[in-house]
Write a protein that holds these residues in place. Sequence first.
Motif, mmCIF file in Angstrom:
data_model
loop_
_atom_site.group_PDB
_atom_site.id
_atom_site.type_symbol
_atom_site.label_atom_id
_atom_site.label_comp_id
_atom_site.label_asym_id
_atom_site.label_seq_id
_atom_site.Cartn_x
_atom_site.Cartn_y
_atom_site.Cartn_z
ATOM 1 N N LYS A 184 0.835 -1.225 0.078
ATOM 2 C CA LYS A 184 0.162 0.121 -0.099
ATOM 3 C C LYS A 184 0.905 1.304 0.063
ATOM 4 N N GLU A 185 1.757 1.308 0.858
ATOM 5 C CA GLU A 185 2.719 2.591 0.848
ATOM 6 C C GLU A 185 3.854 2.888 -0.231
ATOM 7 N N LEU A 186 4.424 1.472 -0.458
ATOM 8 C CA LEU A 186 5.581 1.566 -1.404
ATOM 9 C C LEU A 186 5.180 1.172 -2.557
ATOM 10 N N ALA A 187 4.288 0.342 -3.098
ATOM 11 C CA ALA A 187 4.027 -0.135 -4.227
ATOM 12 C C ALA A 187 5.097 -0.976 -4.761
ATOM 13 N N VAL A 188 5.662 -0.469 -5.744
ATOM 14 C CA VAL A 188 6.625 -1.264 -6.494
ATOM 15 C C VAL A 188 7.984 -1.107 -5.745
ATOM 16 N N GLU A 189 8.185 -0.211 -5.236
ATOM 17 C CA GLU A 189 9.421 0.160 -4.273
ATOM 18 C C GLU A 189 9.679 -0.890 -3.232
ATOM 19 N N GLY A 190 8.512 -1.505 -2.826
ATOM 20 C CA GLY A 190 8.466 -2.477 -1.980
ATOM 21 C C GLY A 190 9.648 -3.608 -1.889
ATOM 22 N N HIS A 191 9.903 -3.860 -3.444
ATOM 23 C CA HIS A 191 10.756 -4.978 -3.754
ATOM 24 C C HIS A 191 12.268 -4.610 -3.088
ATOM 25 N N PHE A 192 12.675 -3.314 -3.073
ATOM 26 C CA PHE A 192 14.024 -2.963 -2.491
ATOM 27 C C PHE A 192 13.807 -2.372 -1.116
ATOM 28 N N TYR A 193 12.781 -1.485 -0.893
ATOM 29 C CA TYR A 193 12.892 -0.580 0.267
ATOM 30 C C TYR A 193 11.841 -1.001 1.374
ATOM 31 N N ALA A 194 11.126 -1.964 1.363
ATOM 32 C CA ALA A 194 10.274 -2.714 2.521
ATOM 33 C C ALA A 194 11.310 -3.060 3.709
ATOM 34 N N GLU A 195 10.698 -3.183 4.728
ATOM 35 C CA GLU A 195 11.652 -3.326 5.815
ATOM 36 C C GLU A 195 12.094 -4.728 5.534
ATOM 37 N N LYS A 196 11.428 -5.593 5.043
ATOM 38 C CA LYS A 196 11.914 -6.728 4.592
ATOM 39 C C LYS A 196 11.926 -6.851 2.897
ATOM 40 N N PRO A 197 12.754 -6.406 2.249
ATOM 41 C CA PRO A 197 12.638 -6.165 0.855
ATOM 42 C C PRO A 197 11.997 -7.673 0.052
ATOM 43 N N TRP A 198 11.410 -7.556 -0.835
ATOM 44 C CA TRP A 198 10.681 -8.725 -1.145
ATOM 45 C C TRP A 198 11.667 -9.210 -2.368
ATOM 46 N N TRP A 199 12.597 -8.662 -2.807
ATOM 47 C CA TRP A 199 13.391 -9.352 -3.783
ATOM 48 C C TRP A 199 14.240 -10.439 -3.094
ATOM 49 N N ASP A 200 14.528 -10.231 -1.960
ATOM 50 C CA ASP A 200 15.270 -11.571 -1.406
ATOM 51 C C ASP A 200 14.603 -11.901 -0.168
ATOM 52 N N TYR A 201 13.342 -11.819 -0.108
ATOM 53 C CA TYR A 201 12.500 -12.168 0.887
ATOM 54 C C TYR A 201 12.577 -13.582 1.357
ATOM 55 N N HIS A 202 12.580 -14.352 0.226
ATOM 56 C CA HIS A 202 12.502 -15.861 0.365
ATOM 57 C C HIS A 202 13.785 -16.522 1.113
ATOM 58 N N GLU A 203 14.942 -15.634 0.801
ATOM 59 C CA GLU A 203 16.471 -15.945 1.605
ATOM 60 C C GLU A 203 16.095 -15.972 3.224
ATOM 61 N N ARG A 204 15.111 -15.190 3.712
ATOM 62 C CA ARG A 204 15.157 -15.243 5.015
ATOM 63 C C ARG A 204 14.589 -16.655 5.578
ATOM 64 N N LEU A 205 14.157 -17.383 4.736
ATOM 65 C CA LEU A 205 13.635 -18.809 5.163
ATOM 66 C C LEU A 205 14.632 -19.862 5.137
ATOM 67 N N ALA A 206 15.790 -19.542 4.591
ATOM 68 C CA ALA A 206 16.786 -20.623 4.132
ATOM 69 C C ALA A 206 17.285 -21.297 5.423
ATOM 70 N N ALA A 207 17.847 -20.483 6.425
ATOM 71 C CA ALA A 207 18.467 -20.714 7.533
ATOM 72 C C ALA A 207 17.620 -21.888 8.650
ATOM 73 N N GLY A 208 16.373 -21.022 8.787
ATOM 74 C CA GLY A 208 15.564 -21.921 9.651
ATOM 75 C C GLY A 208 14.988 -23.348 8.844
ATOM 76 N N LEU A 209 14.969 -23.184 7.346
ATOM 77 C CA LEU A 209 14.373 -24.468 6.845
ATOM 78 C C LEU A 209 15.646 -25.488 6.850
ATOM 79 N N GLY A 210 16.886 -24.990 6.761
ATOM 80 C CA GLY A 210 18.044 -25.766 6.845
ATOM 81 C C GLY A 210 18.137 -26.631 8.175
ATOM 82 N N LYS A 211 17.625 -25.799 9.133
ATOM 83 C CA LYS A 211 17.800 -26.538 10.556
ATOM 84 C C LYS A 211 16.774 -27.666 10.526
#
Length: 428
Positions: free
Chosen positions: A69-96
Amino acid sequence: MNQTLTMTFQNSLEFAQQLDVADKLSRYRQEFHYPQVNGKDVVYFTGNSLGLQPKRAQKFVDEVMNDWKELAVEGHFYAEKPWWDYHERLAAGLGKVVGAKPEEVSVMNTLTVNLHLLMVSFYRPTNKRFKILCEEKAFPSDQYMLQSQVKFHGFDPKDAIVEVKKRVGEHSWRTEDIIDKISEVGDELALVLIGGVNYYNGQVFDMKSITQVGKSVGAYVGWDLAHAVGNIELKLHDWNVDFAAWCSYKYMNSGPGNASGIFVHEKHLGEKEIPRFEGWWGTKKETRFLMQPNFDPIATADAWQLSNPPILSIAPYLASLELFDQVGMDALIEKQQKIVAYLEFILKEIDKEVDSSFEIITPKERGCQLSVFLHGEGKELFDYLMRNGVITDWREPNVIRLAPAPFYCSYADMYIFGQILKEGILNS
């Protein structure tokens, strides 16, 4: 010795409540939303189908919605959890959770889609080595996937698919029969692909041994871990598994139909020539937005990604993984073993009290699930359970599947279920 094996259980609410007081994970029950029947929280036995919603999932989804809502396309890079690498946040936890290095796991698509994509890389049949070994009566989606794959390569499923059967009169597979069949097929075997935990009887397969033998005859070995991830101990890297895939909405509590996970062993990472269907999200991050004409794979399991990840789907997955990271698989498995043992005890006690006959068809090699033949009972009993707040699963001809997930099921739930089960049989 496992303490559970030496404990003397009691079929009483007071005893069950004592177990709950001593349970180190009991506070996590408050982390989940429960459906209600007759004004009470249900006894929920279907975490093997769809896990309950973590309360924190809403916050994670709302964050994405607000950023959109607030950032539109800019959320890919400027969200608190940027969307372009969002999936990478799951890798360490899933690895465990799956026993893998972070670079060996990725999140994308859904389960059968991912199995098809992985088979592009790991089912590469020749005229001599073209057979696939699986378990008899695998989950239908796996059966359809395997049949379509071998037909796509020009083979007849009757010739190419080898099913390992259970012995006559037995309800589970024997590891030695699987190993013998792998050795028998030998250099004709291209792939071993089995469900790590069988959806029907709840059996946990000896993945370490089966993988070792499959590799010894020159086959690739993969696992469908839909009923295994978040349920049992996995060591995919150490077991030398080639690949695996799983859904996230069962024991992982990510929400209906949400994104799947994959594992690809590190020995296959960074191979530019490996057969693989490719898309731009699998290219190196450094060059992805240069829009170059040739694919340059990222040196992780992310190379199997095709498109940018569905952020609204993986947000609740990340929320659930936060809980798994807090608790750890060791603690979950410890409670799982104890609460399933207590459920088995309750079933046997109720069986003594009523004129019926229960047969637990799940072997001792098991996770959360007990599958139970209700001899002499019909679907009316299942309907009675559901009307009275026990959410379970019916499979023809007369099997109920009970899966007390350790995150949110209590020992008191097991006792209450037993009493409702007894009432249902006596009132039928």
